[in-house]
Write a protein that holds these residues in place. Sequence first.
Motif, mmCIF file in Angstrom:
data_model
loop_
_atom_site.group_PDB
_atom_site.id
_atom_site.type_symbol
_atom_site.label_atom_id
_atom_site.label_comp_id
_atom_site.label_asym_id
_atom_site.label_seq_id
_atom_site.Cartn_x
_atom_site.Cartn_y
_atom_site.Cartn_z
ATOM 1 N N ASP A 1 0.868 -1.182 0.000
ATOM 2 C CA ASP A 1 0.000 0.000 0.000
ATOM 3 C C ASP A 1 0.901 1.227 0.000
ATOM 4 O O ASP A 1 1.250 1.746 1.061
ATOM 5 N N GLN B 1 1.229 4.640 -2.427
ATOM 6 C CA GLN B 1 0.790 5.419 -3.588
ATOM 7 C C GLN B 1 1.974 5.933 -4.400
ATOM 8 O O GLN B 1 1.910 5.975 -5.630
ATOM 9 N N ASP C 1 2.508 5.283 -8.340
ATOM 10 C CA ASP C 1 2.737 6.375 -9.298
ATOM 11 C C ASP C 1 4.013 6.130 -10.105
ATOM 12 O O ASP C 1 4.052 6.372 -11.309
ATOM 13 N N ARG D 1 -5.280 5.399 -11.877
ATOM 14 C CA ARG D 1 -4.557 5.190 -10.619
ATOM 15 C C ARG D 1 -5.464 5.196 -9.399
ATOM 16 O O ARG D 1 -5.086 4.709 -8.336
ATOM 17 N N ASN D 2 -6.644 5.770 -9.565
ATOM 18 C CA ASN D 2 -7.585 5.844 -8.446
ATOM 19 C C ASN D 2 -8.629 4.743 -8.496
ATOM 20 O O ASN D 2 -9.591 4.772 -7.722
#
Length: 161
Positions: free
Chosen positions: A90, A92, A96, A111-112
């Motif tokens: 986890d 981000q 990315d 990405r979301n």
Amino acid sequence: MTHTENLEQADVVKILRDSGYVMLTTALDDGKLLAHPMVPQQVTDDADVWFFLGMKGDQAVALLQNPQVNITVAEAGNWLSVSGRVEFIDDQSKMDELWNDETAAWFEGGRNDPSLGLIKVTGDSAQHWGLKGGKVSALAQIAKAKVSGDRTGGGSATTQL
């Protein structure tokens, strides 16, 4: 096949990096094996392999129940099997870093996307069966063996990662 050369971690890394697709095999609770084609997003020098994963499918469920996996690569004259374990990540910033246009085609929400997950496979060991010289050389060796009736040569080797 006979053992003809040593398999080094760097060899495993090169084969994994050169592979556009691999098969990632997991075990379900009932012991059935489940294999999916996957695209490695990154292969580290330590032979860790990073993948994006849809978290709503059978594969994610299987990985959450049993983190033991096998990554396989098969191409002309070159077969690799890597035994390892999955860790769900986890992070981000790592997502990315690894995100690209090809990945975007698999996840509608980008990405979301709420089903987007990131996993890292840490290898325990690898076994390689192959012919020397890469794909073109291997294809030539296979063709020559078919015509001549001789064996292609090659061999297998195993290494700890």
